[in-house]
Structures are given as C-alpha cells and as structure tokens.
Design an enzyme around this catalytic site. Structure first.
Site, mmCIF file in Angstrom:
data_model
loop_
_atom_site.group_PDB
_atom_site.id
_atom_site.type_symbol
_atom_site.label_atom_id
_atom_site.label_comp_id
_atom_site.label_asym_id
_atom_site.label_seq_id
_atom_site.Cartn_x
_atom_site.Cartn_y
_atom_site.Cartn_z
ATOM 1 C CD GLU A 1 -3.679 -5.941 3.984
ATOM 2 O OE1 GLU A 1 -4.460 -5.105 4.486
ATOM 3 O OE2 GLU A 1 -2.443 -5.801 3.978
ATOM 4 C CD GLU B 1 -2.992 -1.028 2.283
ATOM 5 O OE1 GLU B 1 -2.870 -0.156 3.169
ATOM 6 O OE2 GLU B 1 -3.966 -1.796 2.228
HETATM 7 C C1 FCB Z 1 -4.408 -2.090 5.532
HETATM 8 C C2 FCB Z 1 -3.029 -2.494 6.030
HETATM 9 C C3 FCB Z 1 -3.048 -3.578 7.079
HETATM 10 C C4 FCB Z 1 -4.186 -3.426 8.046
HETATM 11 C C5 FCB Z 1 -5.491 -3.231 7.315
HETATM 12 C C6 FCB Z 1 -6.683 -3.120 8.213
HETATM 13 O O1 FCB Z 1 -4.352 -0.779 5.078
HETATM 14 O O2 FCB Z 1 -2.245 -2.949 4.949
HETATM 15 O O3 FCB Z 1 -1.790 -3.559 7.713
HETATM 16 O O4 FCB Z 1 -3.930 -2.412 8.920
HETATM 17 O O5 FCB Z 1 -5.418 -2.103 6.496
#
Ligand code: FCB
Length: 443
Positions: free
Chosen positions: A359, A180
């Site tokens: 994620e 990110e």
């Molecule tokens: C993302 C991050 C991860 C976690 C989630 C909820 O932005 O990559 O580390 O904090 O959000």
C-alpha cells in the site's frame, strides 16, 4: 535503531535516473473487502457503524455507513476493466471472513464461489491476484468471543485460512496473512478509534502478539495446503520522530514506537521473537520458537509522524503535524517520499527476501497532489530497486474512492473517483500519472 542519518535523498537528482524496474515487476492497486464490496452486515465494523462514543457521537464520521459502498461485490468485472485501462498487472484485495464463515465452523460456499469468480476474472485479464486474509474486520461471532485477545485466536483464524486456501490455493500464488497488525491493535485497543474502541494499555500488546501468532499459524496452514504459495505479513511502517526534539520523553517514546511498531515485525518474522514495549502500555515479550515463517514482507508505507508522549492525562499519545499545508494530504499525513526508501532500507537490514509495497497512496479530493505524489514515490522506489533492493511489486492505495474506516466516505484515495449515489467511477487526472510511469518503465 535509527538509520536516518545514513539516508538522505536528493529528490531532484532522482528525476534524471533511468528506470530500473524489471519486466516482471507487479504494478497493482489495493483494496480491502469492507472498504469497497458493500453488503457487509455481519462483521464488527457493521456493528461499529451504529455505535456511539463517550460523548454520544457516532463512531464513524458524520454517522456514515458503508452500506453498498462501491458495490465492488457486484461490479468487480467492471473494476477489473478499470485496472486494465491503467495497464496494471496485479491486484491486492481481501476476502471478507464474515461472509465466508458467517457462523463459526459454517462456511458459505456461495461466498467462496464469488471470490473464485473474482480470481478467475483477474487471471483471465492478465492480472495477478494477491489475497489478504485479514484486513481489520472480524466476524461478529469472533468479536463476541474476544477476537484476538483469545489465546486460541490464531488457530481459529487458521481454520478459516485453510478453508480459503483449499478453494483458491491452486489459482492464487500471493497471500498476505494479516494487514497492519499494529494499526488493528493500537486503534482498537489503545486509541479507541476502531472496534472494540478500548483504551486498554494492558491488552494492546497481547492483541498484537496474537495477531503475529495468527500470521505464523496461517503461514503454516497455507504451506500445508498449497506448498507453492508465497506468504507474507503486511506491516504498516510509519517513521516516528520526537514531537519535541529536545524533550527526553518524546525522544524515548519515538524510539520505543520505532522498535515496537516497526522493527518488531522484522524481528518477529526473522527470529520468532516478539517484544512490545511502549510507554504507557503493558510490556509483552514472547518467543514463538518459529523462525523465518514468511516468504515476503508486505510494506504499507504512507508517512512519518512526530510522536509526543505525556506522563499524565487522558490523551497521552499525541502526534504533532509539522509539515506545511502543501505537503499534507487530506488525512493530514505529511507527504514524505524519502520515508519509503528508509522503510525499505530498514527491511533490508533484516532480510533479503522479496518485498512488495502492498500500500502507498494519498487522500486528495482536489486531485492537485496525486500526480506528484505518485511520481515522487515511484522515483524513490526506482532508486531502491536500482540499488539492488529486492522489491517485486507496488500496489497503489487505492483503485477506487472507498470507505476509509472511521473517516467514512470523507477521504478520497482513489485513482478513480466514485460517485456514491450512482456508483459511477471516473478516472482522475492525477491517477493517469501511474500508467504513464508504468509504460515508461516497461520501455
Ligand atoms: C491503511 C489501511 C487501508 C487504508 C489506508 C489508507 O492503514 O490498511 O485499509 O485505510 O490505510
């Protein structure tokens, strides 16, 4: 470009669709070193834990500190068993740069031994590792040098990457370079919620550009050391909608955010061209001259945001929450499964290379929304796979409750609940939905 009109999904109909996931689909969970390992005392977040903001309040909510955290550093074998108990066959985790290279150019072989043990244990357990090389944290020495503001930061980072891949490259196929970049740059250099907590509109684009250059440098080094490795960038895709639909400033701001913080990743990966232009920040344009330096796209998808922008004042970027409480997670992020489909569609417009959903998940302390969240997102993903989109895996965030950056331990994302005094892990009822779907989809 806004492709929203072309994307509408009837969530009810999705429930009747058969499962399309291939047998070799990766079903995983994701974590990041600082958020679970504990014993991180040499990175910029460790320092941030004792810092105060302009009002004299601790930078981390309630003044919490990561400390020994979930102690995943010592309990990883137990945690791998917890993954097996959920029928998972993949695990995305990060290696902590500050533990591996505590001083510039000095490597701690014992830390590398540790990660090699983790990889061995995973492989032995039938779980495919995916390693993230940078997940928000920087060694203190690197922060002291200016971190990703430095022009030579990509080479510094790639030196560390080469060291890790020389050790683990024969055993690990999947590598995520930078997690990110937009979140790191925006939170650290524009919004001030992450270290170094700057509100520096002249710097944010430079940092972002250098993070992408660091991706390319890392990609090239990994391929030299381990040609069979599959390497991707992990992008956070958040759909931006105007806070006030009728207001030209918000409409333009949302459009700029979508271009510069979403599509930008794909343009950079495919063409090597970086364009950052959001209102209130210095514009940065850059051509790396390197096209297609990626093997897959890592997609972190959580929500959409209603973005507002003010021409004057301190809080110029303003996000408005519009969803009803039942559609909000504990982060106050709207539950918006259609957005996962939109994000995949957006990626597919640029590339047909594989995508991993690296994620997706929710903070839900009451565990009343988790099962439906998982089911709805996997139904949407199923539709995308059924339509032929090249998605090869899904990683739920997160295996365990953990240290949620500036929110400390207050946000609980885990499939497993963690008691932070005893470190005891307990499976949440909502978490059971995940293996239930995995097993059904395997037929
Ligand atoms: C993302 C991050 C991860 C976690 C989630 C909820 O932005 O990559 O580390 O904090 O959000």
């Amino acid at each position: 470009m806004n492709n929203k009109a072309s994307v509408s999904i009837d969530m009810e109909k999705l429930k009747d669709e058969p499962w399309h996931f291939p047998r070799d689909f990766l079903w995983g969970s994701a974590t990041a070193a600082y958020q679970v390992e504990g014993h991180c005392t040499n990175n910029n977040w460790y320092r941030f834990e004792s810092a105060l903001d302009e009002q004299g309040r601790p930078r981390i909510l309630n003044g919490q500190r990561a400390g020994i955290c979930c102690d995943h550093w010592n309990l990883y074998k137990e945690d791998i068993k917890l993954m097996q108990a959920l029928s998972l066959n993949a695990y995305r985790f990060s290696v902590e740069w500050s533990k591996i290279e505590p001083e510039q150019g000095k490597y701690d072989e014992a830390a590398l031994d540790h990660y090699e043990d983790v990889v061995d244990e995973l492989v032995k357990s039938g779980i495919e590792p995916m390693i993230t090389l940078h997940h928000f944290t920087d060694p203190i020495w690197f922060e002291g040098q200016g971190a990703f503001l430095r022009e030579d930061s990509p080479e510094i980072f790639a030196g560390f990457v080469a060291k890790v891949v020389r050790r683990l490259g024969a055993k690990v196929k999947l590598w995520g370079t930078i997690n990110e970049p937009t979140v790191y740059a925006m939170q650290g250099y524009l919004k001030g919620h992450f270290p170094p907590a700057l509100k520096a509109p002249d710097k944010v684009g430079i940092v972002l550009r250098n993070l992408l250059r660091a991706h390319t440098a890392a990609y090239q080094r990994i391929k030299e050391v381990a040609p069979a490795a599959q390497v991707g960038l992990v992008a956070a895709i958040v759909h931006y909608e105007p806070a006030r639909r009728w207001h030209i400033i918000d409409v333009l701001a949302a459009r700029a955010f979508n271009r510069s913080l979403n599509e930008m990743h794909l343009e950079y990966l495919v063409d090597g061209v970086f364009k950052f232009s959001i209102p209130g920040a210095r514009q940065v344009v850059f051509d790396s001259g390197v096209r297609e330096a990626f093997d897959f796209v890592g997609l972190n998808y959580y929500t959409r945001l209603f973005q507002g922008f003010r021409l004057f004042g301190d809080e110029r970027y303003r996000e408005v929450v519009k969803a009803l409480p039942e559609r909000l997670t504990d982060m106050r992020w709207e539950i918006y499964p259609e957005g996962l489909y939109r994000a995949l569609k957006m990626i597919a417009r640029y590339t047909s290379k594989p995508v991993y959903v690296t994620e997706n998940g929710l903070a839900d302390d009451s565990d009343t929304k988790r099962a439906a969240f998982i089911e709805d997102h996997l139904r949407v993903l199923n539709r995308a796979v059924g339509e032929g989109m090249n998605v090869k895996g899904y990683f739920y965030w997160s295996l365990l409750d953990n240290f949620e950056w500036a929110f400390g331990f207050t946000k609980r994302f885990g499939l497993y609940h963690v008691d932070f005094t005893t470190r005891e892990r307990t499976l949440r009822a909502g978490g059971l939905k995940y293996p239930e779907i995995i097993l059904k989809s395997r037929g």
